[in-house]
Write an enzyme that holds these catalytic residues in place. Structure first.
Site, PDB file in Angstrom:
ATOM      1  N   TYR A 143       0.826  -1.206   0.000  1.00  0.00           N
ATOM      2  CA  TYR A 143       0.000   0.000   0.000  1.00  0.00           C
ATOM      3  C   TYR A 143       0.863   1.261   0.000  1.00  0.00           C
ATOM      4  CZ  TYR A 143      -3.923  -3.111   1.173  1.00  0.00           C
ATOM      5  OH  TYR A 143      -4.869  -4.110   1.167  1.00  0.00           O
TER       6      TYR A 143
ATOM      7  N   SER B  41     -13.311  -4.360   0.141  1.00  0.00           N
ATOM      8  CA  SER B  41     -14.148  -3.748  -0.890  1.00  0.00           C
ATOM      9  C   SER B  41     -15.635  -4.029  -0.695  1.00  0.00           C
ATOM     10  CB  SER B  41     -13.720  -4.205  -2.294  1.00  0.00           C
ATOM     11  OG  SER B  41     -14.270  -3.352  -3.287  1.00  0.00           O
TER      12      SER B  41
ATOM     13  N   LYS C  14     -22.267   7.258  -5.284  1.00  0.00           N
ATOM     14  CA  LYS C  14     -21.620   8.501  -5.711  1.00  0.00           C
ATOM     15  C   LYS C  14     -21.270   8.515  -7.204  1.00  0.00           C
ATOM     16  CE  LYS C  14     -16.919   7.139  -4.269  1.00  0.00           C
ATOM     17  NZ  LYS C  14     -15.813   7.486  -3.334  1.00  0.00           N
TER      18      LYS C  14
END
Length: 322
Positions: free
Chosen positions: A54, A208, A218
């Site tokens: 990450y 997720s 969104k």
């Protein structure tokens, strides 16, 4: 906040947890990460997920700094990392004995910790024998650098092979899987992994749950400039998320969520928690208010009756046949 056992393990993790993928050290800086982690901790979250890959290790640095500055008791936290993508060198990737040991040592240095509670093999490695990987993970467990080890996006057959080899050779078997799971991604979790739940008592830390933000609604009217699919290098995610058929289903799901007095995102998180094989749902946030809103999903779980779950399944049209 309620806490669930990690499968048959004695460890308990908060039903909702917080992950660092994309955001920490990348999409947001340490100041925002600090506020998000504090909001989560104050809501009862005890599990924080990370990985060596990450933000090229920066996510672990940010998380380690936040925890150190906060002064939280290490005993009150469950921290994970994942090993596979550590760098560009020929031995900086994969699940060889060399990279597992070196990669985890580097992760611990970045996190400023003596151990992680959970350590995942971030992906299967077809170039390394499973036996070699199991032996390396057992070394780390015995050294006290990790308490439990598991897999991420492994198939059930490989998990069973790893477990069998570990038990036959008196090594530490894996305990948990980190699969993708949400309303649009169900086959692996609800069907393929059933043998490891039933036979091995595997726990799960699912990722997720909002389908990369699709289940927040969104993207119903386009791509917001501050969304992760608008980030440079995430074109692959944009193509995956902007599916007209799925967006239409999200609009239908919003009607059910509205009747429950919730957002579609909160309903999607609660829906994941209805699966008894889910130990914890890893949420992401780029603002502390997102954390606060996500936590409201906990109040929705009991409201998702069999009737409502059936309505959701009718809209999704993707329930696996078992």
């Amino acid at each position: 906040m309620q806490y669930r056992h990690l499968g048959k393990a004695g460890l308990k993790v908060s039903e909702l947890s917080l992950g660092a993928w994309v955001t920490y050290g990348g999409q947001v800086g340490e100041e925002i990460a600090d506020k998000c982690m504090h909001a989560a901790f104050e809501a009862g979250v005890n599990f924080f997920d990370n990985a060596e890959a990450y933000a090229n290790g920066n996510a672990e640095i940010v998380m380690g700094n936040v925890i150190r500055k906060a002064g939280w008791r290490r005993e009150d936290l469950v921290v994970s990392s994942k090993v596979f993508w550590g760098g560009q060198g020929p031995n900086d990737q994969g699940l060889s004995h060399k990279h597992i040991i070196e990669g985890v040592n580097n992760s611990l240095r970045r996190l400023q910790m003596e151990y992680v509670d959970l350590l995942f093999c971030h992906r299967p490695d077809p170039e390394t024998p499973i036996e070699e990987t199991v032996r390396a993970m057992d070394v780390l467990i015995k050294q006290g650098k990790a308490f439990y080890w598991g897999t991420s996006e492994w198939c059930a057959a490989d998990i069973m092979r790893a477990d069998s080899f570990a038990r036959q050779n008196h090594l530490t078997p894996p305990s948990m899987e980190q699969p993708q799971y949400n309303m649009f991604t169900r086959e692996n979790m609800e069907k393929d992994l059933l043998p490891v739940f039933r036979e091995l008592g595997y726990g799960t830390t699912i990722w997720s749950p909002l389908a990369s933000g699709l289940l927040t609604g969104k993207y119903n009217e386009g791509v917001p400039a501050d969304s992760r699919v608008a980030l440079k290098g995430f074109d692959w995610l944009k193509e995956k998320v902007l599916d007209p058929e799925k967006i239409d289903k999200v609009r239908q799901l919003q009607v059910i969520a509205g009747d429950l007095g919730s957002t579609v995102a909160q309903m999607a998180l609660a829906w994941c928690l209805k699966n008894p094989h889910v130990s914890t749902v890893i949420t992401g946030a780029s603002r502390p208010q997102q954390v606060v809103e996500n936590m409201k999903a906990l109040d929705l779980v009991d409201k998702l009756t069999d009737e409502i779950m059936a309505k959701i399944d009718q809209i999704l049209g993707n329930k696996p046949e078992i």
